[in-house]
Design a protein around this motif. Structure first.
Motif, PDB file in Angstrom:
ATOM      1  N   ASP A 133      -2.661  -3.619 -29.218  1.00 32.43           N
ATOM      2  CA  ASP A 133      -2.288  -3.124 -30.539  1.00 32.43           C
ATOM      3  C   ASP A 133      -2.424  -1.611 -30.689  1.00 32.43           C
ATOM      4  O   ASP A 133      -2.202  -1.060 -31.747  1.00 32.43           O
ATOM      5  CB  ASP A 133      -3.152  -3.808 -31.603  1.00 32.43           C
ATOM      6  N   GLY A 134      -2.777  -0.932 -29.640  1.00 31.91           N
ATOM      7  CA  GLY A 134      -3.030   0.509 -29.785  1.00 31.91           C
ATOM      8  C   GLY A 134      -1.826   1.381 -29.501  1.00 31.91           C
ATOM      9  O   GLY A 134      -1.928   2.602 -29.507  1.00 31.91           O
ATOM     10  N   GLY A 135      -0.689   0.767 -29.247  1.00 30.38           N
ATOM     11  CA  GLY A 135       0.511   1.552 -28.992  1.00 30.38           C
ATOM     12  C   GLY A 135       0.660   1.917 -27.533  1.00 30.38           C
ATOM     13  O   GLY A 135       1.715   1.735 -26.947  1.00 30.38           O
ATOM     14  N   ARG A 136      -0.387   2.364 -26.922  1.00 31.81           N
ATOM     15  CA  ARG A 136      -0.330   2.779 -25.530  1.00 31.81           C
ATOM     16  C   ARG A 136      -0.911   1.656 -24.673  1.00 31.81           C
ATOM     17  O   ARG A 136      -1.991   1.140 -24.978  1.00 31.81           O
ATOM     18  CB  ARG A 136      -1.142   4.063 -25.376  1.00 31.81           C
ATOM     19  N   ARG A 137      -0.226   1.314 -23.609  1.00 37.52           N
ATOM     20  CA  ARG A 137      -0.652   0.185 -22.796  1.00 37.52           C
ATOM     21  C   ARG A 137      -1.969   0.494 -22.100  1.00 37.52           C
ATOM     22  O   ARG A 137      -2.080   1.488 -21.385  1.00 37.52           O
ATOM     23  CB  ARG A 137       0.414  -0.109 -21.753  1.00 37.52           C
ATOM     24  N   PRO A 138      -2.975  -0.346 -22.292  1.00 37.75           N
ATOM     25  CA  PRO A 138      -4.225  -0.121 -21.561  1.00 37.75           C
ATOM     26  C   PRO A 138      -4.088  -0.512 -20.089  1.00 37.75           C
ATOM     27  O   PRO A 138      -3.156  -1.213 -19.711  1.00 37.75           O
ATOM     28  CB  PRO A 138      -5.228  -1.025 -22.271  1.00 37.75           C
ATOM     29  N   ARG A 139      -5.007  -0.062 -19.303  1.00 40.22           N
ATOM     30  CA  ARG A 139      -5.051  -0.403 -17.879  1.00 40.22           C
ATOM     31  C   ARG A 139      -6.348  -1.144 -17.590  1.00 40.22           C
ATOM     32  O   ARG A 139      -7.382  -0.854 -18.206  1.00 40.22           O
ATOM     33  CB  ARG A 139      -4.952   0.850 -17.019  1.00 40.22           C
ATOM     34  N   VAL A 140      -6.284  -2.040 -16.634  1.00 40.59           N
ATOM     35  CA  VAL A 140      -7.402  -2.964 -16.400  1.00 40.59           C
ATOM     36  C   VAL A 140      -7.813  -2.945 -14.933  1.00 40.59           C
ATOM     37  O   VAL A 140      -6.961  -2.975 -14.047  1.00 40.59           O
ATOM     38  CB  VAL A 140      -6.991  -4.408 -16.784  1.00 40.59           C
ATOM     39  N   MET A 141      -9.108  -2.864 -14.688  1.00 41.65           N
ATOM     40  CA  MET A 141      -9.647  -3.196 -13.364  1.00 41.65           C
ATOM     41  C   MET A 141     -10.590  -4.370 -13.559  1.00 41.65           C
ATOM     42  O   MET A 141     -11.368  -4.396 -14.511  1.00 41.65           O
ATOM     43  CB  MET A 141     -10.356  -2.006 -12.702  1.00 41.65           C
ATOM     44  N   ALA A 142     -10.500  -5.341 -12.674  1.00 41.48           N
ATOM     45  CA  ALA A 142     -11.233  -6.586 -12.926  1.00 41.48           C
ATOM     46  C   ALA A 142     -11.611  -7.263 -11.619  1.00 41.48           C
ATOM     47  O   ALA A 142     -11.094  -6.930 -10.552  1.00 41.48           O
ATOM     48  CB  ALA A 142     -10.369  -7.531 -13.764  1.00 41.48           C
ATOM     49  N   ILE A 143     -12.498  -8.200 -11.742  1.00 36.38           N
ATOM     50  CA  ILE A 143     -12.821  -9.056 -10.606  1.00 36.38           C
ATOM     51  C   ILE A 143     -12.347 -10.472 -10.897  1.00 36.38           C
ATOM     52  O   ILE A 143     -12.150 -10.860 -12.050  1.00 36.38           O
ATOM     53  CB  ILE A 143     -14.339  -9.070 -10.300  1.00 36.38           C
ATOM     54  N   GLY A 144     -12.172 -11.211  -9.824  1.00 36.92           N
ATOM     55  CA  GLY A 144     -11.823 -12.618  -9.944  1.00 36.92           C
ATOM     56  C   GLY A 144     -13.023 -13.483  -9.587  1.00 36.92           C
ATOM     57  O   GLY A 144     -14.167 -12.999  -9.530  1.00 36.92           O
ATOM     58  N   PRO A 145     -12.775 -14.756  -9.303  1.00 37.17           N
ATOM     59  CA  PRO A 145     -13.885 -15.651  -8.943  1.00 37.17           C
ATOM     60  C   PRO A 145     -14.697 -15.149  -7.749  1.00 37.17           C
ATOM     61  O   PRO A 145     -15.910 -15.372  -7.692  1.00 37.17           O
ATOM     62  CB  PRO A 145     -13.159 -16.966  -8.596  1.00 37.17           C
ATOM     63  N   ALA A 146     -14.048 -14.479  -6.799  1.00 39.85           N
ATOM     64  CA  ALA A 146     -14.802 -14.014  -5.624  1.00 39.85           C
ATOM     65  C   ALA A 146     -15.890 -13.024  -6.024  1.00 39.85           C
ATOM     66  O   ALA A 146     -17.020 -13.097  -5.525  1.00 39.85           O
ATOM     67  CB  ALA A 146     -13.847 -13.371  -4.617  1.00 39.85           C
ATOM     68  N   GLY A 147     -15.565 -12.108  -6.898  1.00 41.66           N
ATOM     69  CA  GLY A 147     -16.581 -11.152  -7.353  1.00 41.66           C
ATOM     70  C   GLY A 147     -17.674 -11.827  -8.162  1.00 41.66           C
ATOM     71  O   GLY A 147     -18.861 -11.521  -8.003  1.00 41.66           O
ATOM     72  N   GLU A 148     -17.277 -12.750  -8.991  1.00 40.80           N
ATOM     73  CA  GLU A 148     -18.272 -13.465  -9.802  1.00 40.80           C
ATOM     74  C   GLU A 148     -19.240 -14.237  -8.912  1.00 40.80           C
ATOM     75  O   GLU A 148     -20.438 -14.327  -9.214  1.00 40.80           O
ATOM     76  CB  GLU A 148     -17.563 -14.452 -10.733  1.00 40.80           C
ATOM     77  N   ASN A 149     -18.717 -14.784  -7.822  1.00 41.81           N
ATOM     78  CA  ASN A 149     -19.547 -15.608  -6.930  1.00 41.81           C
ATOM     79  C   ASN A 149     -20.181 -14.802  -5.806  1.00 41.81           C
ATOM     80  O   ASN A 149     -20.698 -15.363  -4.846  1.00 41.81           O
ATOM     81  CB  ASN A 149     -18.709 -16.758  -6.369  1.00 41.81           C
ATOM     82  N   LEU A 150     -20.127 -13.484  -5.948  1.00 41.84           N
ATOM     83  CA  LEU A 150     -20.818 -12.564  -5.036  1.00 41.84           C
ATOM     84  C   LEU A 150     -20.369 -12.724  -3.581  1.00 41.84           C
ATOM     85  O   LEU A 150     -21.171 -12.590  -2.650  1.00 41.84           O
ATOM     86  CB  LEU A 150     -22.338 -12.731  -5.143  1.00 41.84           C
ATOM     87  N   VAL A 151     -19.095 -13.033  -3.411  1.00 40.13           N
ATOM     88  CA  VAL A 151     -18.533 -13.010  -2.055  1.00 40.13           C
ATOM     89  C   VAL A 151     -18.668 -11.581  -1.538  1.00 40.13           C
ATOM     90  O   VAL A 151     -18.283 -10.627  -2.214  1.00 40.13           O
ATOM     91  CB  VAL A 151     -17.048 -13.442  -2.073  1.00 40.13           C
ATOM     92  N   ARG A 152     -19.212 -11.437  -0.360  1.00 40.59           N
ATOM     93  CA  ARG A 152     -19.568 -10.087   0.102  1.00 40.59           C
ATOM     94  C   ARG A 152     -18.367  -9.217   0.429  1.00 40.59           C
ATOM     95  O   ARG A 152     -18.528  -8.037   0.704  1.00 40.59           O
ATOM     96  CB  ARG A 152     -20.520 -10.177   1.295  1.00 40.59           C
ATOM     97  N   PHE A 153     -17.176  -9.809   0.435  1.00 44.44           N
ATOM     98  CA  PHE A 153     -15.980  -8.980   0.591  1.00 44.44           C
ATOM     99  C   PHE A 153     -15.038  -9.171  -0.608  1.00 44.44           C
ATOM    100  O   PHE A 153     -13.816  -9.144  -0.463  1.00 44.44           O
ATOM    101  CB  PHE A 153     -15.274  -9.226   1.930  1.00 44.44           C
ATOM    102  N   ALA A 154     -15.642  -9.306  -1.768  1.00 40.36           N
ATOM    103  CA  ALA A 154     -14.838  -9.412  -2.990  1.00 40.36           C
ATOM    104  C   ALA A 154     -14.268  -8.044  -3.353  1.00 40.36           C
ATOM    105  O   ALA A 154     -14.907  -7.009  -3.173  1.00 40.36           O
ATOM    106  CB  ALA A 154     -15.703  -9.945  -4.132  1.00 40.36           C
ATOM    107  N   ALA A 155     -13.060  -8.070  -3.888  1.00 41.27           N
ATOM    108  CA  ALA A 155     -12.341  -6.841  -4.212  1.00 41.27           C
ATOM    109  C   ALA A 155     -12.340  -6.586  -5.718  1.00 41.27           C
ATOM    110  O   ALA A 155     -12.630  -7.475  -6.514  1.00 41.27           O
ATOM    111  CB  ALA A 155     -10.897  -6.949  -3.720  1.00 41.27           C
TER     112      ALA A 155
END
Lengths: 673, 141
Positions: free
Chosen positions: A192-214
């Protein structure tokens, strides 16, 4: 200060507090930005605890270098010397841009994620393209430093402006979403802010502490290496959402010192990109051309790096890719557009104009696992992005595990049924996809695989199968990317001496040997022959120092950026920052950044014995483009050590550290010497 | 010193080699499948060799070779010094570097060119053998 916002955002997830700190001009000049600045901020953050630990009477003696350590994994007791546990709250997660990020200069808007790596235990960094870095600067920040651990899952919301609005938002309902779903959910929530936000995120691998999660940005820009997604997961930080403010762009928050010069440089570089054959090729064929070029010289890993030839490269190369290609994509201010979009289906999954896998993913999940089914590899690559997995380490770990299981080396290490899932798996795309899911969720055998290949090999070694170590592709615990050092010998010394483990981007050797890069003004001249070791140890020192500024701190793309040289780098940095750098000063900045990261590794147990290649990558092929090729690693290492001025422990000498302004680090590394 | 003393010798070596590939059981069908007309323009000595995989080939061949000028309109045109071409077929040219430095110039759809690389890979071994077979072992490098 020009070219920078001059502000670093610090976030403590434990207390929920945020604060703005100034970026000191002398730090900006000395460390430039990106991972150089990140290493500086990291050291400043952790040094007090390390210094306190170093003066403790309970300090244990430093371990002697042990060449038998699995996969080059450094000896790194997380608690030793007050160092942050990579998956503990004290490990600072740093996101950093460079001075060129967000400008109109082509191929120069990448950004860095850094922390102590949970995969290798040493300095970890990954740089990535897309638009997040430019947006972060448009919001008014050069870097983020995130410490602590949230009590419940959160995401960080940054909305630019003066003052900027920064908040930690609950992410309970978003936890467990894959990186595509979280991206879409957060865009919808903050559209809703007019300008498109940008996102960096983790998926299940990061949540589950996979040692090569991106860490994944906008679905297909991936900070893949060294497991930094797991660091985010350990902090219960699901995502960072950033939206810049109007008027906060190049003309305001980080206005360049000489906007006219920036415009002129940008125009000339865009014209060069259209003329330069390699850059044109990159745009037309994408990074996939690495498969076709690589197949000629034996550069692509085949069956866990054990074979020199394969007769199915045409099924996963540019020609095959053309049949599924439906579009291209790009990063901020990039005229090259090497990103691919594909439409295809395999294994019951359909990709519709979806981000297409790049060369590294194709190499590591394709020929490395003997999978010649391009649609299936594309599906596996896309799934990896969704799950938030580094495809290089995933492919390297699976290749190792398949071979070890076939040889019975995981018997008694894994549960019987688990080892069976890895046997006779070569070429089995369906099994690959299932295993990627299991790794990300740490299900069954996926739990062991999620630790990475070096730890799995260590378990096999401890269970009476030390020969498993001979099957690894790791250096310093990091799985090698899809470039075989037997095909281009500079990669042997580049891998062995890389500051983050086996990596083709941790310096400029890849560009020099494979991609047409040259910077004769600082002595970075590509050798005529790829399969020659002559002079490449000395060349690696230059490639590291220049690369530490070029690709890592100025955060220039090491693909499109191959059209540049050192003079171009100098012109860009001076037009943007107004610092009036000379080439000599830039090379000293590079040296400073290299020895800082090396020194951080030394603090975590890295020694001279860790600068080596695994046995698997030293085997001699009798077929293919690299048949009979044997890099003279010892000769190159001797040249590199002399040029780098390391002591017998593999530690930068005190005089070098003090000359580049790292006396505090010197005191820690040379205490008692 | 240049590897080829004149165009005649270049045609004998590289042109003859290309002709030998027109019936090669492995490389031939893959090049034929490209359906491209690829023209190699050499300098020092000047020469032109055109690979025609678009029009019907002579019987027993997968494509045809034309030495010298032709009215065919190439899909892909590769220009280079004859010495670079000779070294390329020995696998002694870093293709990307050569393209970056302008030692090789390519015109046409790059993906189409790249698609041919896996097809021509066996030529690295076949070219030296061909030279030996025609009594040109002095050209080996």
């Amino acid at each position: 200060m020009k070219g920078y916002c001059g502000v670093i955002l610090k976030v403590d997830l434990t207390t929920g507090t945020v604060e703005e700190n100034p970026l000191r001009p002398e730090a900006a000049r000395a460390y430039v930005g990106g991972s150089g600045l990140a290493a500086h901020l990291f050291f400043e953050t952790v040094a007090p605890a390390i210094e306190a630990g170093a003066s403790s009477p309970e300090r244990p003696p430093a371990p002697a270098p042990d060449p038998s350590r699995p996969g080059g994994l450094p000896e790194n007791d997380p608690a030793r010397f007050g160092h942050p546990d990579p998956l503990g709250p004290d490990n600072p997660l740093i996101v950093a841009t460079g001075p060129l990020t967000g400008t109109r200069l082509p191929c120069a808007s990448r950004w860095t994620v850094a922390a102590r790596s949970p995969l290798t235990g040493i300095w970890g960094e990954a740089n990535v393209g897309g638009f997040f870095g430019a947006e972060l600067k448009a919001a008014g920040y050069d870097a983020l430093v995130v410490t602590g651990r949230a009590e419940r899952p959160v995401y960080l919301l940054i909305e630019g402006g003066r003052p900027a609005r920064v908040s930690l938002e609950p992410a309970d309902g978003l936890w467990s979403l894959d990186t595509y779903a979280i991206h879409d959910a957060l865009l919808e929530r903050h559209a809703d802010g007019g300008r498109r936000p940008r996102v960096m995120a983790i998926g299940p691998a990061g949540e589950n502490l996979v040692r090569f999660a991106a860490v994944v940005h906008d679905k297909h820009h991936v900070a893949g290496r060294t497991g930094l997604g797991a660091v985010m997961g350990s902090k219960r930080l699901k995502a960072v959402v950033v939206r810049g403010a109007a008027g906060q762009g190049e003309d305001a928050a980080f206005r360049p010192a000489d906007p006219e010069a920036v415009r002129e440089l940008a125009a000339s570089f865009v014209a060069r990109a259209k003329e330069q054959m390699v850059i044109r090729s990159l745009g037309e064929a994408g990074t996939i051309m690495g498969m076709d070029f690589g197949a000629l010289i034996g550069d692509v890993p085949i069956r866990n790096w054990s074979r020199g030839a394969w007769d199915r490269f045409d099924r996963v190369g540019v020609g095959a890719y053309a049949e599924v290609l439906t579009g291209t994509g790009t990063c901020h201010a990039c005229p090259v557009a090497c990103k691919r979009k594909v439409t295809t289906e395999a294994l019951g999954r359909r990709l519709e104009n979806a981000p297409g896998a790049e060369y590294e993913t194709l190499g590591c999940l394709g020929p490395n696992l003997l999978i010649a089914d391009l649609p299936a590899v594309l599906v596996a690559g896309e799934l990896s992005n969704r799950l938030g997995l580094d495809t290089i380490s995933a492919g390297g770990t699976l290749g190792f595990a398949y071979e070890a299981a076939d040889r019975g080396l995981l018997d008694g290490v894994l549960e019987p049924g688990e080892a069976d899932r890895l046997r006779d798996a070569w070429g089995d795309a369906e099994r690959l996809v299932a295993l990627l899911e299991d790794i990300a969720h740490r299900r069954g055998v996926g739990d062991a695989l999620a630790e990475g290949s070096a730890r799995l090999a260590a378990r096999a070694g401890a269970a009476g199968h030390p020969e498993a170590l001979d099957l690894l592709s790791t250096v310093k615990g990091l799985e090698a990317p899809a470039h075989d050092p037997r095909a281009a010998h500079g990669m042997a010394v580049a891998y062995a001496t890389s500051l983050r483990g086996a990596c083709h981007m941790n310096g400029l050797m890849y560009g020099l040997e494979h991609a047409g890069f040259a910077a004769p003004e600082v002595g970075a001249v590509p050798a005529e022959l790829q399969q020659s070791s002559e002079g490449k140890g000395r060349l690696q020192k230059v490639a590291q120092d220049l690369g530490a500024v070029f690709g890592q701190s100025a955060v220039i793309c090491q693909l499109g950026g191959n059209m540049y040289n050192a003079d171009d780098l100098l012109a860009m940095l001076n037009a943007v920052t107004g610092f009036g750098y000379t080439l000599e000063e830039l090379m000293e900045c590079g040296e400073r950044i290299v020895v800082l990261k090396r020194g951080l590794g030394n603090l975590y147990g890295l020694g001279a014995a860790d600068d080596r290649l695994p046995a698997r990558l030293r085997e001699v092929f009798d077929e293919g483009g690299a048949a009979g090729s044997v890099p003279d690693l010892e000769g190159m290492l001797a040249e590199w050590r002399e040029a780098r001025s390391l002591d017998e422990r593999g530690v930068p000498r005190r005089e070098v550290l003090e000359r580049v302004g790292l006396g505090r680090l010197a005191d820690l590394l040379h205490a008692g010497c | 010193m240049a590897y080829f003393k004149d165009a005649q010798e270049l045609y004998e070596c590289i042109g003859g080699f290309f002709k030998s590939v027109t019936s090669h059981p492995d490389m031939g069908p893959k090049i034929q499948d490209s359906h491209l007309i690829i023209q190699f323009v050499y300098s020092d000595p000047d020469a032109v060799i055109t690979v025609d995989a678009k029009n019907p080939p002579p019987e027993g061949h997968y494509f045809r070779i034309i030495e010298g000028p032709t009215d065919l309109s190439p899909d892909v045109k590769m220009s280079m010094a004859a010495d670079v071409a000779h070294r390329f077929w020995f696998g002694k040219v870093n293709l990307v570097q050569a393209l970056a430095k302008g030692e090789m110039k390519a015109q046409g759809p790059i993906p189409a060119i790249l698609k041919l690389l896996p097809a021509i890979k066996p030529a690295y071994e076949a070219y030296p053998e061909y030279l030996k077979s025609i009594g040109k072992a002095d050209k080996l490098i």
